[in-house]
Design an enzyme around this catalytic site. Structure first.
Site, short mmCIF file in Angstrom:
data_model
loop_
_atom_site.label_atom_id
_atom_site.label_comp_id
_atom_site.label_asym_id
_atom_site.label_seq_id
_atom_site.Cartn_x
_atom_site.Cartn_y
_atom_site.Cartn_z
N ASP A 1 -18.01 88.61 28.00
CA ASP A 1 -18.87 88.43 26.83
C ASP A 1 -18.05 87.68 25.78
OD1 ASP A 1 -21.71 89.87 26.01
OD2 ASP A 1 -20.54 89.27 24.26
N ARG B 1 -25.83 91.66 8.24
CA ARG B 1 -24.70 91.89 9.12
C ARG B 1 -23.35 91.45 8.53
NH1 ARG B 1 -26.82 90.76 15.33
NH2 ARG B 1 -28.64 92.14 15.21
#
Length: 268
Positions: free
Chosen positions: A138, A36
Site C-alpha cells: 500500500d 483530515r
C-alpha cells in the site's frame, strides 16, 4: 474551529496528492481535506493551509509528506470482499496451478490487510502441502502498520466462514476481548511493504501468478490507470491473472491483458 481552505490552497493540495500518489481529488472533497489535515496544521502552529502546503513542498519534511498521504488516502476494506473473486481463485486458478512449484499472489492495494489475509486463508486451506506466498503493499504506511499487527475488532470478522474463523483466527480474551488476531502461522506467510504503484516497481519483488488491484483505480484518471497497469505488467507471469474491483474496467488500458470475465483478466 476549523481553518478555512481557499480554492487556491485546495488546488495546491489536489496537485500535490496527484503528483505523489496519482489520486484525482475531486472538487467536492474540500471538507475532507480540511477534516483530515486540520490537526496537522495545529501540530506545527500553522495559521493557514497555504503555510502547511509550503512546508510540505519545501522537501524538508518527508515524514510529514507521508502523513499527509496517509490522511488523504481512502482505505475501505473487509474480509472476503467481492467473494466471487475468491471463488474464482479457489475453483479455477489454484487447480490450474496445482503442479506449480510455488504460487505467489500480490495484494497491491492491501490497506489494513483484510484482503491479504483472506488470500492467505484460502491458500493455506487449498494449497496446504505446497509452497505459497502472499505479498501485500500500500502507499500508506499508517494502514500497513495496522495490517502487520493482524489484530482486528471482532465486528470485522463478518464474511469470514465460521470454519476459517475457528482455524485461522484467535479470539481475544481479558484485555483483548472484543478483538481477534490472525494466527502467527498465517501472518508469517504474508509480507507487507510500502509500494507507490504510480512509480516503476522494484523487480526484486519477483513475479506473481495473480495480482489483485481492487477498488483503487476509481481514484485515478485514465493516464494514471494506464501508468499503474503498465508498472505492474512486468511483475505478472504469462497467463497470470489480474483482478480489479467490480466498479472498475481495464478496457483500452492495456493490450497485454485479455478479459476472462468482468473484472478478471489474463496476461497473454
Amino acid at each position: 474551529m476549523d481553518t478555512p481552505i481557499s480554492d487556491q490552497e485546495f488546488t495546491l493540495f489536489q496537485r500535490l496528492i496527484y503528483k505523489i500518489a496519482g489520486i484525482n481529488l475531486s472538487d467536492n472533497k474540500k471538507a475532507l481535506v480540511v477534516g483530515r489535515l486540520q490537526r496537522r496544521l495545529g501540530e506545527y502552529g500553522h495559521q493557514s493551509f497555504g503555510e502547511y502546503y509550503r512546508m510540505l513542498a519545501s522537501g524538508d519534511h518527508p515524514e510529514e509528506l507521508q502523513i499527509m498521504v496517509d490522511q488523504l488516502t481512502t482505505n475501505e476494506t473487509y474480509f472476503f470482499r467481492e467473494p466471487g473473486h475468491f471463488d474464482f481463485l479457489r475453483e479455477t486458478v489454484l487447480p490450474q496451478l496445482r503442479a506449480s512449484p510455488s504460487v505467489r499472489l500480490w495484494s497491491a492495494a492491501s490497506s489494513t490487510g483484510e484482503e491479504a489475509f483472506t488470500l492467505a486463508m484460502l491458500l493455506s486451506e487449498y494449497r496446504a502441502q505446497q509452497p505459497w506466498e502472499i505479498f501485500a503493499s500500500d502507499i500508506s504506511t499508517k494502514v500497513l502498520a495496522r495490517a502487520q499487527k493482524a489484530h482486528y475488532p471482532l465486528d470485522r470478522n463478518e464474511g469470514i466462514p465460521p470454519e476459517f474463523l475457528r482455524k485461522y483466527c484467535l479470539k481475544g480474551v481479558r484485555s483483548q476481548a472484543g478483538t481477534f488476531l490472525i494466527r502467527p502461522e498465517l501472518r508469517n506467510r504474508v509480507t507487507f511493504r510500502q509500494v507507490n504503484l504510480t512509480l516503476p516497481v522494484d523487480p526484486k519483488i519477483g513475479t506473481f501468478n495473480v495480482i489483485f488491484l481492487r477498488n483503487v483505480m476509481i481514484y485515478f484518471d485514465i493516464e494514471t490507470k494506464r501508468k499503474v497497469v503498465a508498472n505492474l505488467m512486468p511483475r505478472l507471469t504469462t497467463s497470470g491473472y489480474f483482478i480489479i474491483g467490480h466498479s472498475e474496467s481495464l478496457n483500452g488500458l492495456c493490450d497485454e491483458l485479455e478479459a476472462v470475465r468482468p473484472t478478471i483478466y489474463r496476461k497473454i
